[in-house]
Design a protein around this motif. Structure first.
Motif, PDB file in Angstrom:
ATOM      1  N   LEU A  88       1.240  -1.157   0.236  1.00 25.96           N
ATOM      2  CA  LEU A  88      -0.098   0.048  -0.017  1.00 25.96           C
ATOM      3  C   LEU A  88       0.821   1.426   0.102  1.00 25.96           C
ATOM      4  CD1 LEU A  88      -3.057  -0.789   1.730  1.00 25.96           C
ATOM      5  CD2 LEU A  88      -3.073  -0.072   0.175  1.00 25.96           C
ATOM      6  N   PHE A  89       2.574   1.544   0.697  1.00 25.24           N
ATOM      7  CA  PHE A  89       2.824   2.203   1.244  1.00 25.24           C
ATOM      8  C   PHE A  89       3.217   2.458  -0.306  1.00 25.24           C
ATOM      9  CE2 PHE A  89       6.907   4.563   2.168  1.00 25.24           C
ATOM     10  CZ  PHE A  89       6.569   5.359   2.425  1.00 25.24           C
ATOM     11  N   ILE A 102       3.509   6.078  -2.727  1.00 23.97           N
ATOM     12  CA  ILE A 102       4.265   6.577  -3.547  1.00 23.97           C
ATOM     13  C   ILE A 102       3.684   6.710  -4.931  1.00 23.97           C
ATOM     14  CG2 ILE A 102       6.983   6.970  -4.447  1.00 23.97           C
ATOM     15  CD1 ILE A 102       6.581   7.587  -0.932  1.00 23.97           C
ATOM     16  N   ILE A 103       3.531   5.680  -5.536  1.00 28.50           N
ATOM     17  CA  ILE A 103       3.283   6.016  -6.705  1.00 28.50           C
ATOM     18  C   ILE A 103       2.489   6.892  -7.545  1.00 28.50           C
ATOM     19  CG2 ILE A 103       3.001   4.360  -9.256  1.00 28.50           C
ATOM     20  CD1 ILE A 103       3.644   2.141  -8.250  1.00 28.50           C
ATOM     21  N   ASP A 124      10.293  -2.355 -14.709  1.00 22.86           N
ATOM     22  CA  ASP A 124      10.771  -1.485 -12.808  1.00 22.86           C
ATOM     23  C   ASP A 124      11.582  -1.214 -12.637  1.00 22.86           C
ATOM     24  OD1 ASP A 124       7.778  -2.159 -12.804  1.00 22.86           O
ATOM     25  OD2 ASP A 124       8.389  -3.220 -10.402  1.00 22.86           O
ATOM     26  N   THR A 125      12.747  -1.666 -13.010  1.00 25.19           N
ATOM     27  CA  THR A 125      14.470  -1.649 -13.136  1.00 25.19           C
ATOM     28  C   THR A 125      14.972  -0.866 -13.673  1.00 25.19           C
ATOM     29  OG1 THR A 125      14.947  -4.407 -12.465  1.00 25.19           O
ATOM     30  CG2 THR A 125      16.379  -2.945 -12.444  1.00 25.19           C
ATOM     31  N   SER A 148       2.118  -2.812 -12.929  1.00 26.16           N
ATOM     32  CA  SER A 148       3.012  -3.650 -12.649  1.00 26.16           C
ATOM     33  C   SER A 148       2.793  -4.251 -11.135  1.00 26.16           C
ATOM     34  CB  SER A 148       4.229  -3.108 -12.298  1.00 26.16           C
ATOM     35  OG  SER A 148       4.982  -3.101 -11.423  1.00 26.16           O
ATOM     36  N   ILE A 149       2.323  -3.235 -10.631  1.00 29.17           N
ATOM     37  CA  ILE A 149       2.165  -3.220  -8.212  1.00 29.17           C
ATOM     38  C   ILE A 149       0.810  -3.753  -8.100  1.00 29.17           C
ATOM     39  CG2 ILE A 149       1.593  -2.079  -7.479  1.00 29.17           C
ATOM     40  CD1 ILE A 149       4.404  -2.318  -6.334  1.00 29.17           C
TER      41      ILE A 149
END
Lengths: 279, 279, 279, 279
Positions: free
Chosen positions: C24-25, C29-30, C89-90, C122-123
């Motif tokens: 969730l954090f 942030i996203i 992501d990287t 992606s998350i």
């Protein structure tokens, strides 16, 4: 005329009107009548125009003869006008017969001649059933249509309240506003309408976007309603047809057979002299 | 040439034309031919234009060779031209071979070269079946298309009767009117068309709205018709496949088994010394 | 560092990255990073711009930390980069780290920051499966897409052959022609395009109408293909779920039971008088 | 007042509010209130305007009376405001009662009178269930809507980054860009938007085309999602209804019957020492 005589003629007419060749002939006359209507929209030499007037009267009298035949061929005269199509056909013929001088009537005469093309629908059974199925789908959608009308009405009322002074051609009164909203719904230059009101009310985009979403959603709902209906009917019809065709037994048939079997067993036991108390 | 000799060659050609590598080679030549057509629409240096002319002749002769191989490889020569695709391929090659000088013919020559891209459809089986299934869906829709044509025709006749004097470019004759109605159906600037006639006939919005509703409804009906058809075929195919795969018995199989059981029972009773009269 | 030590840390990281609160954090942030991107499109006071630069670096370093944790928490290091999402992501993080001075690179830097919003996909697992199902539907449509490309290509070739001299902006070469045809397919001012060429080639309406019909038909086919596919999968899934849930026997279960019954009967007969102990 | 007295009145009100004639009367008052709103958008003589003001107060007081009756008729007073529709109806009436002088409040007063048309939805059960089913479909689409928002957001961020200097009216900030993208999605003069940016970035067509494909695909996915859902519910409901109506046994019923049969057989054998030949 003796009643016998009428009966003979009625039978003859009845045979004629259900004759395939006669039907094809009527269809080709309707096609010619449609072509005449199309041809008349082009600039024509005087000769052709005159020929068309004569042809037109010929078609009218043929239709008169045809409807008379169909009427006389009908065994039950009262039932004839119970069919909306027969009423329509008769009306078209009768109005075609009225001589036209005055320009207003002339217009109606031309319209009636155009509507003669619709006789194609009345004479080809497949088109008739198609139209009937279209009409049959409408009432079920009654409440969705009412809902959509309410959405249109509320937005049109809001639109003409706020935007009438911006562009009276688009938002002058509630009727014009509804037409404008229909335009927005078809996405036809809807941003021009929006940008105009956004210049005064910068937040009016919310009015348009919410309207588009709501109407699109209600419209979608309507389409899905029709699709689901049509599919279910098709499915049911298909299932029935498949079952009949294959002679496939139903689950209930099986249950009955099993019960007969059980009855056989139980009976057998009941009879068997030594064990009556059983079961 | 001895018949044996021809037979040997025919077998060889037959093997060649069903060869996967040969097919891939033909496909890549078609792709090159398509690229050539695309490249020619750009301004090119003289060198490249000359190279393309040579390449073009190369492609034509390759196609000629390929169709000859396919023809010679066909065991039953008569059947070769029964396939519409073979006729199409042959026509494309033959017309490509005609030397083009005169500008009118040159245009046809260019068109034929463009249609060579369609050979992609004739050579890839999946595309061929796709096209066939599209064509197969059309006739079922025959009556809906006829209905739509009647709707268009009537509205076009009304439109050109009333609006021809307002804007002959849009409503001049019945053909132009039908094009205008198609435009209205695609919602392409349809309000411009409407506002123009509403200036003369303020109620003409009813003409456009009723047309949009009718044509949209008929169109919807058509789409649903296709969807239902496709789905039913898929369903039937799937059901059959599922039944076969699982070896699932049908209800009729069960019924038969129950009846065998009953026969066994009845038979058993018949034998049983004491109660033969029963059942 | 002792291997034991790494194992302990890896377990800790693994626990952290599958922690709901941590996820969730990361999502929040996203969201903040997305808001920063949105805010930057407005004119801002210098103070805010400076604050955003710092916030941006904070986000970048947080993402770096997060990906490091996820990497270190992965038991099988090799498998980490097998997931396309991890690679994505990287890459996003690495490119964000490159200091940007030169204006061209600055642009890439800004784009990368925008693509960080995709990390949302992606998350969140639901969005990931949604995207996967969208991508999974594409290959099946391969041949329909190829067919559509062929239709576009042929029409574009014809269009640029005939109409290039009329309006090079619309029909100049095959690429521009394809863009124009896409415009026609979306009905966007397509009549303007048509009227322009009809002034030179009066019959060119046939070109546009046939294209609209063909592309609409192919498009329809594509949609129906997707719908049928989706529905079939849903149906199959539902049928399986329903069967399992209700514990409903299959027809085959019934068949087996009937056969057992028959076996019982047959056996009974075969054996007879002496065997009461049976069953 | 004695508690008995209130109870009597409550029962009376309860009977009144579930009375069909009373409901019809309320509906006709709502229709009149809707007509009043429509009429007010036309220029009217002073007399009519005055009559409308009086009629408007009449409607307001009728609605006040009606809601009071419904409240007093409710046996459980607390539950009354648990229904969102009751809260909505009360709010509409209460705001209508506020006397309006100041022009800002007058506007709110007019809006509230327009929203009174929505009472039609609150009073006709079929419309209420229709709206509920529309709302019920939304949350399932949550993730698709989120996906679409992400697509819009990313494209809007890219658009306002690159095109803001070309046309600030269309791409000035992220909010305007999203509105422009919605316009592109509805195909409304989207080529004008594209040609403008293509003059600066010739490859920007890829931006628009990819956006159109992605958003159309996501949109399609959403529609299919709704259709599949609706159909499945319909199917399940229909299957249940069909099974109940026909009294058709389920496969499990059959299984039970077969098992009873087996039990009979097994039992019979175990017992009957004397009649082994039987069966």
């Amino acid at each position: 005329m003796a009643p016998l005589n009428t009966d003979v003629w009625q039978a003859r007419f009845n045979r004629l009107r259900s004759n395939k060749a006669f039907e094809l002939f009527v269809i080709s006359i309707i096609v010619i009548s449609a072509l005449v209507i199309g041809v008349k929209t082009y600039p024509l030499p005087v000769m052709v125009t005159k020929a068309i007037v004569i042809l037109d009267w010929g078609i009218t009298f043929f239709f008169l003869a045809e409807i008379t035949i169909r009427y006389l061929g009908e065994p039950d005269k009262k039932r004839f006008f119970h069919s909306a199509w027969n009423v329509f056909d008769t009306l078209i013929v009768v109005v075609s017969l009225i001589p036209i001088d005055n320009s207003d009537l002339a217009l109606i005469g031309r319209l009636v001649r155009i509507f003669r093309v619709l006789r194609m629908v009345s004479i080809i059974p497949e088109l008739r059933t198609l139209l009937n199925s279209l009409l049959a789908a409408l009432p079920q959608l009654g409440y969705v249509l009412l809902m959509m009308f309410i959405i249109f009405y509320i937005y049109a009322a809001i639109g003409s309240t706020f935007f009438a002074s911006i562009n009276p051609n688009l938002w002058g009164d509630i009727a014009i506003s509804m037409l404008t909203l229909f335009r927005v719904m078809t996405f036809e230059d809807w941003t021009d309408v929006m940008y105009e009101t956004m210049a005064v009310y910068p937040l009016s985009w919310a009015f348009y976007l919410s309207f588009i979403f709501l109407s699109a959603f209600a419209f979608l709902n309507m389409i899905i309603g029709i699709v689901v209906n049509v599919m279910e009917e098709e499915h049911a019809a298909q299932a029935r047809a498949a079952a009949e065709e294959a002679g496939e037994p139903t689950l209930m048939d099986l249950q009955n057979e099993i019960r007969e079997l059980k009855a056989l067993l139980v009976e057998g036991k009941q009879v068997a002299p030594q064990r009556v108390e059983h079961v």
